[in-house]
Enzyme design. Sequence first.
Site, short mmCIF file in Angstrom:
data_model
loop_
_atom_site.label_atom_id
_atom_site.label_comp_id
_atom_site.label_asym_id
_atom_site.label_seq_id
_atom_site.Cartn_x
_atom_site.Cartn_y
_atom_site.Cartn_z
N ASP A 129 0.83 -1.20 0.00
CA ASP A 129 0.00 0.00 0.00
C ASP A 129 0.87 1.25 0.00
OD1 ASP A 129 -1.99 1.82 0.29
OD2 ASP A 129 -2.60 1.21 2.29
N ASP A 332 -1.91 6.10 -5.70
CA ASP A 332 -2.15 5.20 -4.57
C ASP A 332 -2.37 3.78 -5.10
OD1 ASP A 332 -2.90 4.05 -2.20
OD2 ASP A 332 -4.93 4.84 -2.23
#
Lengths: 423, 31
Positions: A129, A332
């Site tokens: 992440d 992201d």
Amino acid sequence: RREAPADSHQLQHSHTVHVSSLLPSSVCSPSAKALDKKSSLQVVHKHGPCSQLHQDKANIPTHAEVLLQDEARVKSIHSRLGRKPGSSDVDETDAAQLPAKDGSVVGSGNYIVTVGLGTPKKGLSLVFDTGSDITWTQCQPCAKSCYKQRDPIFAPSQSSTYSNISCTSTACSSLTSATGNSPGCASSACVYGIQYGDSSFSVGFFAKEKLTLTPTDEFDNFLFGCGQNNQGLFGGSAGLLGLGRDQLSLPSQTASKYKKFFSYCLPSSASSDGFLAFGYGGGVSKSVKFTTLSTVSQGESFYGIDITGISVGGQKLSISASLFTTAGTIIDSGTVITRLPPTAYAALRSSFRQKMTQYPRAQALAILDTCYDFSKYSSVSIPKISFFFSGGVEVPIDAKGILYANSISQVCLAFAGNSDDTD
Amino acid sequence: IGIVGNTQQQTLQVVYDGAGGRIGFATGACS
């Protein structure tokens, strides 16, 4: 079944997509080419057939659920940018009752890598992440709660290199910026807590341990969260690998070796694989084009990038670059669908729809409002879309990144708008 | 804030150079 019509103009400015390729296969077909295997980890989609977690089919979310969870992640990112760091303290009792408004980010359309932790090392499948910082995994004895995960839960007592971090250490204090929460203290041991926009959370001991990324790359004293109370939508993974920009993120903790340099290729379908590579030696394509990283106000750990324009079917949308700079943009790995300022999304959608009028429309899918029924086609022609970033960098989006298929009869434009141009 | 999500990153090699303050994209590098 009909095929997409083709003329020279269309060939230049559109993708011809075989409809059958829009849905993933039920078998894993690895295809990634990491240029240097020594510093690379395999990346797989959490719920695809290349993932060990895939065997737990009962818990695979629907596409509509994935998109709703994605919206929760985006809301939590917006929330995180709109508050002061450390505005809430960690408390295990509170954590179980967190409203879906604060904290960092999770989501369900995520990708998994396997790393080794401890001595002897234990393999753990972690969601990777770039939108969060702290790395954590569920830990024995799961003093309060652990969700079901595929790998055996990490047992600190069986590792010779594990130790807790003291409450008074600077490492403990640094949790405030990494998690958005002030750390707690239990019997002199530092307690971290991170909560997510969908009310998922992890609370536990902040600790250090040997991290093994590849057979040749080991890191002693890696700071991580040893979760004793973990609940939420982690889908059988053992936790999260935080790749953000904060000092506690993995790139920062391994900076002496990798110089905060890493790259990845995400799988082009859930039935394929990709890689996550660290360091300059990890192998970067010669065709790479760089744009400057920007810093997002109140969100310094995010990777900010500056969009200057978008083209659809070879035509630049008539939207001002200032529209993008007003709110800013981040990249992201954990958000599924790209979010644009509503004015920019409206222009993108309008242009896309104009170029897709030959195809029958289908019902909207959660946040995706422009969907088509391709069930009568063997191939379709869709307009090419490019992003332009500061420095004149044009990045053409692959056809796989333009469409999101729930089924052949419901294939949607894979973009969405924020609620406000100033978001 | 706008967000470039992972669907749009498919088939791109995304390169993070934190020390160099830049981020890169390469097409055709993944398979």
